[in-house]
Motif scaffolding. Structure first.
Motif, short mmCIF file in Angstrom:
data_model
loop_
_atom_site.label_atom_id
_atom_site.label_comp_id
_atom_site.label_asym_id
_atom_site.label_seq_id
_atom_site.Cartn_x
_atom_site.Cartn_y
_atom_site.Cartn_z
N GLY A 90 0.83 -1.18 -0.01
CA GLY A 90 -0.04 0.19 -0.04
C GLY A 90 0.91 1.18 -0.04
O GLY A 90 1.97 1.19 -0.81
N ALA A 91 0.67 2.18 0.99
CA ALA A 91 1.21 3.60 0.95
C ALA A 91 2.54 3.23 1.92
O ALA A 91 3.20 4.30 2.10
CB ALA A 91 0.39 4.56 1.39
N GLY A 92 2.87 2.11 2.19
CA GLY A 92 4.15 1.95 2.73
C GLY A 92 4.17 2.27 4.56
O GLY A 92 5.19 2.65 5.11
N HIS A 93 2.87 2.02 4.93
CA HIS A 93 2.67 2.39 6.57
C HIS A 93 3.64 1.32 7.22
O HIS A 93 3.83 1.77 8.53
CB HIS A 93 1.33 2.40 6.78
CG HIS A 93 0.42 3.33 6.26
ND1 HIS A 93 -0.66 3.49 5.60
CD2 HIS A 93 0.77 4.66 6.20
CE1 HIS A 93 -1.25 4.28 4.98
NE2 HIS A 93 -0.40 5.37 5.36
N LEU A 94 4.04 0.32 6.97
CA LEU A 94 4.78 -0.73 7.74
C LEU A 94 5.90 0.09 7.82
O LEU A 94 6.75 -0.11 9.04
CB LEU A 94 5.01 -2.17 7.07
CG LEU A 94 5.66 -3.07 7.78
CD1 LEU A 94 5.37 -3.38 9.13
CD2 LEU A 94 5.86 -4.27 7.02
N LEU A 95 6.52 0.31 6.84
CA LEU A 95 7.90 1.13 7.06
C LEU A 95 7.83 2.26 8.12
O LEU A 95 8.74 2.60 8.81
CB LEU A 95 8.42 1.56 5.67
CG LEU A 95 9.69 2.65 5.85
CD1 LEU A 95 10.82 1.58 6.60
CD2 LEU A 95 10.35 2.76 4.38
#
Length: 201
Positions: free
Chosen positions: A55-60
């Motif tokens: 997705g929009a990279g929220h894990l990072l």
């Protein structure tokens, strides 16, 4: 990627941008709670991480906020997410799965990817996990909606924890942990589960 799901997530990305809503989470808190559980697979400091369905990279973002510095790569099937992810985390790598086909990773993470109902849910999650497990040095962490719930949404896929555990145990690795002990929303029941599949014990 399933064409219907592609259009679904493309629409969410266009409507909600980098919000947690574009990844179909009900709140930022529940999104980060899922990341918290998955990241407990092992110490991740300095590891090479693959986020499948980024997705929009929220894990990072979550890992950075938790003080975990890692070599992160996020892959997704919807290109509209990539500029959103780059804006949030300019130092992250984002692209299609095939772009990184030659690479190996320490750990792979899959959050929410298996939740939407499609024509062949079981085949999809099993093939995806086979491919991911072949590409990691240490392990894969993923979550799924549990069949042990008090409400079923007809648009979502609910998996039997026992069947998923058996698949991982028999087909991928003898070193597997099943977690069905956590809440993602206060006052609820454990309506999803997480699995850690390890290369070694």
């Amino acid at each position: 990627m399933d064409p219907t799901l592609y259009e679904h997530y493309k629409s969410l990305a266009q409507q909600y941008g980098s919000s947690y809503l574009s990844a179909q989470y009900s709140s930022r808190e529940s999104q980060e709670r899922r990341y918290e559980i998955l990241s407990q697979i092992a110490p991740l400091q300095g590891c090479k991480i693959l986020d499948f369905g980024c997705g929009a990279g929220h894990l990072l973002t979550y890992l950075n906020q938790s003080g975990i510095q890692c070599d992160y790569t996020g892959v997704d099937g919807v290109e509209d997410f990539f500029p959103l992810a780059k804006q949030l985390n300019p130092h992250g790598r984002f692209g299609y799965w095939d772009e990184f086909a030659a690479e190996q990773f320490d750990y792979a993470f899959v959050s929410g990817v298996f939740n939407n109902r499609m024509a062949a849910n079981v085949a999809f999650y099993q093939q995806t996990l086979r491919e991911l497990f072949a590409r990691v040095r240490h392990g894969v962490a993923f979550n799924m909606l549990s069949s042990y719930v008090d409400y079923f949404d007809e648009g979502l896929f609910y998996a039997s924890p026992e069947q998923v555990f058996t698949f991982v145990k028999r087909e991928l690795t003898p070193f597997v942990t099943l977690r069905h002990d956590y809440l993602v929303k206060a006052g609820s029941i454990p309506f999803e589960f997480a699995v850690y599949a390890y290369k070694q014990g």
